[in-house]
Write a protein that holds these residues in place. Structure first.
Motif, PDB file in Angstrom:
ATOM      1  N   TYR A 198       0.723  -1.246   0.156  1.00  0.00           N
ATOM      2  CA  TYR A 198       0.666   0.029   0.488  1.00  0.00           C
ATOM      3  C   TYR A 198       1.029   0.794   0.007  1.00  0.00           C
ATOM      4  CZ  TYR A 198      -3.026   3.447   1.180  1.00  0.00           C
ATOM      5  OH  TYR A 198      -3.535   4.678   1.801  1.00  0.00           O
ATOM      6  N   LEU A 199       0.289   2.187  -0.928  1.00  0.00           N
ATOM      7  CA  LEU A 199       1.548   3.274  -1.397  1.00  0.00           C
ATOM      8  C   LEU A 199       0.499   4.173  -0.400  1.00  0.00           C
ATOM      9  CD1 LEU A 199       4.582   3.290  -3.851  1.00  0.00           C
ATOM     10  CD2 LEU A 199       3.585   5.111  -2.790  1.00  0.00           C
ATOM     11  N   ASP A 200       0.114   5.721  -0.618  1.00  0.00           N
ATOM     12  CA  ASP A 200       0.221   7.296  -0.126  1.00  0.00           C
ATOM     13  C   ASP A 200       1.293   8.082  -0.817  1.00  0.00           C
ATOM     14  OD1 ASP A 200      -1.169   9.276  -0.187  1.00  0.00           O
ATOM     15  OD2 ASP A 200      -2.970   8.461   1.645  1.00  0.00           O
ATOM     16  N   GLY A 201       1.488   8.073  -2.219  1.00  0.00           N
ATOM     17  CA  GLY A 201       1.817   8.969  -2.537  1.00  0.00           C
ATOM     18  C   GLY A 201       2.204  10.488  -1.275  1.00  0.00           C
ATOM     19  N   ASP A 202       0.912  10.829  -1.392  1.00  0.00           N
ATOM     20  CA  ASP A 202       0.139  12.189  -1.276  1.00  0.00           C
ATOM     21  C   ASP A 202       0.767  12.229   0.736  1.00  0.00           C
ATOM     22  OD1 ASP A 202      -0.581  13.591  -3.034  1.00  0.00           O
ATOM     23  OD2 ASP A 202      -2.256  12.685  -3.359  1.00  0.00           O
TER      24      ASP A 202
ATOM     25  N   ILE B 209       3.332   7.265   2.156  1.00  0.00           N
ATOM     26  CA  ILE B 209       2.757   6.579   2.730  1.00  0.00           C
ATOM     27  C   ILE B 209       3.484   5.081   2.451  1.00  0.00           C
ATOM     28  CG2 ILE B 209       1.268   5.172   4.741  1.00  0.00           C
ATOM     29  CD1 ILE B 209      -0.812   7.105   5.482  1.00  0.00           C
ATOM     30  N   LEU B 210       4.114   4.290   2.780  1.00  0.00           N
ATOM     31  CA  LEU B 210       4.438   2.876   2.100  1.00  0.00           C
ATOM     32  C   LEU B 210       4.025   1.111   3.349  1.00  0.00           C
ATOM     33  CD1 LEU B 210       5.555   0.862   0.169  1.00  0.00           C
ATOM     34  CD2 LEU B 210       8.050   1.903   1.079  1.00  0.00           C
ATOM     35  N   ARG B 211       3.386   0.557   2.935  1.00  0.00           N
ATOM     36  CA  ARG B 211       2.668  -0.361   4.085  1.00  0.00           C
ATOM     37  C   ARG B 211       3.116  -1.623   3.034  1.00  0.00           C
ATOM     38  NH1 ARG B 211      -2.058   1.804   5.329  1.00  0.00           N
ATOM     39  NH2 ARG B 211      -1.465   3.968   6.682  1.00  0.00           N
ATOM     40  N   TYR B 212       4.266  -2.702   3.236  1.00  0.00           N
ATOM     41  CA  TYR B 212       4.132  -4.352   3.352  1.00  0.00           C
ATOM     42  C   TYR B 212       3.240  -4.904   4.138  1.00  0.00           C
ATOM     43  CZ  TYR B 212       8.836  -3.419   0.599  1.00  0.00           C
ATOM     44  OH  TYR B 212       9.857  -2.451   0.454  1.00  0.00           O
ATOM     45  N   ARG B 213       2.309  -5.003   3.042  1.00  0.00           N
ATOM     46  CA  ARG B 213       0.901  -6.492   3.696  1.00  0.00           C
ATOM     47  C   ARG B 213       0.293  -5.463   4.713  1.00  0.00           C
ATOM     48  NH1 ARG B 213       0.066 -10.331   0.087  1.00  0.00           N
ATOM     49  NH2 ARG B 213       1.227 -11.588  -0.970  1.00  0.00           N
ATOM     50  N   GLY B 214       0.660  -4.120   5.025  1.00  0.00           N
ATOM     51  CA  GLY B 214       0.047  -3.578   5.796  1.00  0.00           C
ATOM     52  C   GLY B 214       0.738  -2.950   7.014  1.00  0.00           C
ATOM     53  N   TYR B 215       2.055  -4.300   6.936  1.00  0.00           N
ATOM     54  CA  TYR B 215       2.809  -2.658   7.923  1.00  0.00           C
ATOM     55  C   TYR B 215       3.651  -2.267   7.879  1.00  0.00           C
ATOM     56  CZ  TYR B 215       2.262  -7.914  10.024  1.00  0.00           C
ATOM     57  OH  TYR B 215       1.135  -9.170  10.409  1.00  0.00           O
ATOM     58  N   PRO B 216       3.833  -1.044   8.624  1.00  0.00           N
ATOM     59  CA  PRO B 216       4.222  -0.432   7.422  1.00  0.00           C
ATOM     60  C   PRO B 216       6.173  -0.227   7.799  1.00  0.00           C
ATOM     61  CG  PRO B 216       3.251   1.083  10.132  1.00  0.00           C
ATOM     62  CD  PRO B 216       2.876  -0.699   9.947  1.00  0.00           C
ATOM     63  N   ILE B 217       6.063   0.551   6.886  1.00  0.00           N
ATOM     64  CA  ILE B 217       7.953  -0.002   6.058  1.00  0.00           C
ATOM     65  C   ILE B 217       8.618   0.545   7.320  1.00  0.00           C
ATOM     66  CG2 ILE B 217       8.413   1.995   5.269  1.00  0.00           C
ATOM     67  CD1 ILE B 217       9.897  -0.987   3.879  1.00  0.00           C
ATOM     68  N   GLU B 218       8.818   2.119   8.293  1.00  0.00           N
ATOM     69  CA  GLU B 218       8.966   2.060   9.343  1.00  0.00           C
ATOM     70  C   GLU B 218       9.520   1.113  10.389  1.00  0.00           C
ATOM     71  OE1 GLU B 218       6.948   3.509   7.813  1.00  0.00           O
ATOM     72  OE2 GLU B 218       7.700   5.611   7.260  1.00  0.00           O
ATOM     73  N   GLN B 219       8.146   0.251  10.315  1.00  0.00           N
ATOM     74  CA  GLN B 219       8.135  -0.987  12.149  1.00  0.00           C
ATOM     75  C   GLN B 219       9.061  -1.607  11.063  1.00  0.00           C
ATOM     76  OE1 GLN B 219       4.725  -1.770  13.325  1.00  0.00           O
ATOM     77  NE2 GLN B 219       4.274   0.411  13.094  1.00  0.00           N
ATOM     78  N   LEU B 220       8.735  -2.204   9.402  1.00  0.00           N
ATOM     79  CA  LEU B 220       9.518  -3.103   9.334  1.00  0.00           C
ATOM     80  C   LEU B 220      11.564  -2.753   9.246  1.00  0.00           C
ATOM     81  CD1 LEU B 220       7.458  -4.688   6.326  1.00  0.00           C
ATOM     82  CD2 LEU B 220       7.585  -5.237   8.432  1.00  0.00           C
ATOM     83  N   ALA B 221      10.998  -1.814   9.082  1.00  0.00           N
ATOM     84  CA  ALA B 221      12.770  -1.434   8.696  1.00  0.00           C
ATOM     85  C   ALA B 221      13.135  -1.189   9.871  1.00  0.00           C
ATOM     86  CB  ALA B 221      12.764   0.366   8.149  1.00  0.00           C
ATOM     87  N   GLU B 222      13.046  -1.308  11.134  1.00  0.00           N
ATOM     88  CA  GLU B 222      13.799  -1.132  12.321  1.00  0.00           C
ATOM     89  C   GLU B 222      13.884  -2.641  13.050  1.00  0.00           C
ATOM     90  OE1 GLU B 222      11.715   1.617  15.106  1.00  0.00           O
ATOM     91  OE2 GLU B 222      13.279   0.541  16.602  1.00  0.00           O
ATOM     92  N   LYS B 223      12.472  -3.106  12.702  1.00  0.00           N
ATOM     93  CA  LYS B 223      12.597  -4.600  14.212  1.00  0.00           C
ATOM     94  C   LYS B 223      12.905  -6.107  13.083  1.00  0.00           C
ATOM     95  CE  LYS B 223       9.425  -2.501  16.647  1.00  0.00           C
ATOM     96  NZ  LYS B 223       8.668  -1.494  16.707  1.00  0.00           N
ATOM     97  N   SER B 224      12.329  -5.532  11.493  1.00  0.00           N
ATOM     98  CA  SER B 224      12.460  -6.839  11.313  1.00  0.00           C
ATOM     99  C   SER B 224      13.948  -7.443   9.935  1.00  0.00           C
ATOM    100  CB  SER B 224      11.451  -7.032  10.065  1.00  0.00           C
ATOM    101  OG  SER B 224      11.262  -8.261   9.455  1.00  0.00           O
ATOM    102  N   THR B 225      13.924  -8.773   9.545  1.00  0.00           N
ATOM    103  CA  THR B 225      15.045  -8.903   8.516  1.00  0.00           C
ATOM    104  C   THR B 225      14.617  -8.914   7.131  1.00  0.00           C
ATOM    105  OG1 THR B 225      14.954 -11.069   8.852  1.00  0.00           O
ATOM    106  CG2 THR B 225      16.186  -9.752  10.750  1.00  0.00           C
TER     107      THR B 225
ATOM    108  N   ASP C 280       9.364  11.105   0.233  1.00  0.00           N
ATOM    109  CA  ASP C 280       9.513   9.170   0.345  1.00  0.00           C
ATOM    110  C   ASP C 280       9.962   8.686   1.236  1.00  0.00           C
ATOM    111  OD1 ASP C 280      10.549   6.734  -0.134  1.00  0.00           O
ATOM    112  OD2 ASP C 280      11.750   7.159  -2.019  1.00  0.00           O
ATOM    113  N   PRO C 281       9.038   8.010   1.935  1.00  0.00           N
ATOM    114  CA  PRO C 281       9.500   7.502   4.059  1.00  0.00           C
ATOM    115  C   PRO C 281      10.406   6.975   3.835  1.00  0.00           C
ATOM    116  CG  PRO C 281       7.353   5.938   2.422  1.00  0.00           C
ATOM    117  CD  PRO C 281       7.669   7.889   1.171  1.00  0.00           C
ATOM    118  N   ARG C 282      10.801   5.923   2.550  1.00  0.00           N
ATOM    119  CA  ARG C 282      12.249   5.168   2.513  1.00  0.00           C
ATOM    120  C   ARG C 282      13.222   6.332   2.114  1.00  0.00           C
ATOM    121  NH1 ARG C 282      11.085   2.407  -3.300  1.00  0.00           N
ATOM    122  NH2 ARG C 282      10.469   4.930  -3.653  1.00  0.00           N
ATOM    123  N   ALA C 283      13.105   7.638   1.619  1.00  0.00           N
ATOM    124  CA  ALA C 283      14.162   8.384   1.755  1.00  0.00           C
ATOM    125  C   ALA C 283      15.132   7.850   3.339  1.00  0.00           C
ATOM    126  CB  ALA C 283      13.795   9.645   0.838  1.00  0.00           C
TER     127      ALA C 283
END
Ligand code: CMC
Length: 422
Positions: free
Chosen positions: A56-60, A63-79, A308-311
């Protein structure tokens, strides 16, 4: 408020009213009005070509989410491997599932000896690693007779496992070849990102990877794993809609990623920063971009009209990496460019912000990667996203072979003129 849209064909006075669901209406409505009517939508600016539940991506809103999970949480907590499982299967794995998946990926990292000895050795000494990567991925499929068996879930899962496991090996192989270094075999004792760095850089026995750098690599893999219907993923879907095997489809997607407006932008950013050369040259460079003499690479995005939240995450990671490696001298130029552009009416009015590629190249450089490898580093994790989209497409009953219509603007019928009379 009615969640419908009514379209009237003023030529005939005929109308159709169709529901809007999730901001989307079916273009079948147009076919009901007039089967010969076409929507002209170059580059798919307003077209949803599929339904997807992956990203899910909301450009305005940035927001970026993989399968509902915010990219920020995945980047910090996941592998990365956990995220790969999530993207491919729809949910986060249990401990048992993750252990099995990690074991399976780890034990499929080898590639056939002929790939290295016959195939890769045939390239010219200065071949671009991305060109080698694309063709090696396609060639790899020829080693697996079952790779075309895409309608068996068991077989498709096997090909996905092979690709996810082997793309780092191929990537490292292209680098070792370009440096004239002996190929390093995968090491099953190492995690995914560390194994990749080991295959890239090991010389002799006393090689180890700093945990901060291994984590940064893994995190960059997470951030690049999927990005819904971008150019490469669209290529993946279009090619696999013809029921092409996953290896050839992945090669096609990687070819799209190779372009400088897509995954090649991180390479272009570093070249741009090198060309600018010093902080004093930044204002003149920005002015030249505004005059249309070139683009500010790593800025702007088709979908993000906000940061871009990834940036953001990558920029923070850059500082962590530089604590270990020393600061990349291009960082100051990048920061100055960003600061200048974000205050300039040209960039502000067009909603141009740094994208994923603006800072990633600086980290890659600090990790020792030559610029030619940058797009390959993008292709490794994106392989997961491409394959998740391929699986989704194959299970989507609404999908058929991709075949857009065109608006013909050429000559009307005319008679052939013999060459002597032209
Ligand atoms: N520098 C200067 N001007 C720009 C830039 C840029 N980087 N990007 C867009 N513009 C201008 C463009 O000239 C146009 O101006 P005008 O309305 O006066 O003609 C306006 O902004 C809209 O641009 P567009 O080309 O219509 O936008 P798009 O959605 O088709 O393009 C893009 C998106 C990413 C291709 C583009 O922003 C670009 O070329 N950026 C530089 C390359 C880059 O960083 N690519 C990486 C994208 S993120 C990772 C990925 O997708 O792989």
């Amino acid at each position: 408020m009615a969640e419908t849209i009514t379209i009237t064909d003023d030529r005939t006075g005929k109308s159709v009213t169709v529901p809007i669901v999730g901001g989307v209406f079916s273009s079948a409505a147009l076919r009901d009005l007039d089967p010969a009517l076409r929507m002209y939508d170059p580059a798919f600016l307003s077209t949803a070509a599929c339904a997807s539940s992956i990203t899910y991506l909301d450009g305005d809103a940035g927001i970026l989410r993989y399968r509902g999970y915010p990219i920020e949480q995945l980047a910090e907590k996941s592998t990365f491997l956990e995220v790969a499982y999530l993207l491919l299967n729809g949910d986060l794995p249990t401990t048992e599932q993750l252990n099995q998946w990690t074991f399976d990926v780890t034990h499929h990292t080898m590639i056939h000896e002929n790939m290295r000895k016959r195939f890769v050795d045939g390239f010219h000494y200065d071949a671009h690693p991305m060109g080698m990567f694309i063709s090696a991925v396609a060639a790899l499929g020829t080693f697996y007779e079952d790779s075309k068996d895409i309608f068996s879930k068991e077989s498709l899962d096997k090909q996905i496992l092979r690709l996810v496991a082997k793309v780092p090996t191929i990537a490292a192989m292209t680098y070792r070849f370009s440096k004239g270094l002996p190929f390093v075999l995968p090491n099953n004792a190492l995690p995914y990102a560390e194994n990749f760095l080991n295959m890239m850089y090991r010389i002799g026995d006393d090689f180890s990877v700093d945990p901060v750098l291994a984590r940064a690599m893994d995190m960059l893999f997470i951030l690049h794993a999927d990005h819904e219907q971008n150019c490469g993923t669209t290529a993946m879907r279009v090619v696999s809609s013809a029921n092409t095997d996953p290896f050839s489809s992945t090669a096609a997607a990687a070819a799209a990623l190779y372009g400088p407006l897509h995954g090649g932008a991180n390479e272009a950013v570093v070249h741009m920063l090198q060309d600018i050369g010093s902080l004093d040259n930044v204002p003149a460079f920005i002015e030249s971009v505004k005059r249309g003499e070139g683009r500010l690479m790593g800025f702007g995005h088709r979908v993000y009209k906000n940061f871009d939240p990834r940036a953001r995450i990558i920029k923070d990671t850059a500082y962590e990496v530089f604590k270990v490696t020393g600061k990349n001298p291009l960082l100051d130029i990048a920061l100055k460019l960003e600061e200048t552009a974000l205050k300039d009416e040209y960039f502000v009015s067009r909603k141009l912000y740094p994208n994923v590629d603006f800072y990633s190249g600086l980290i890659y450089q600090a990790l020792g990667f030559p610029v030619e490898m940058f797009t390959v580093l993008f292709a490794i994790p994106r392989t997961v996203g491409w394959l998740a989209h391929m699986s989704e497409l194959l299970n989507d009953k609404d999908q058929k072979i991709s075949r857009p219509r065109q608006w013909y603007t050429g000559a009307d019928e005319r008679n052939y003129i013999p060459i002597t009379k032209r």
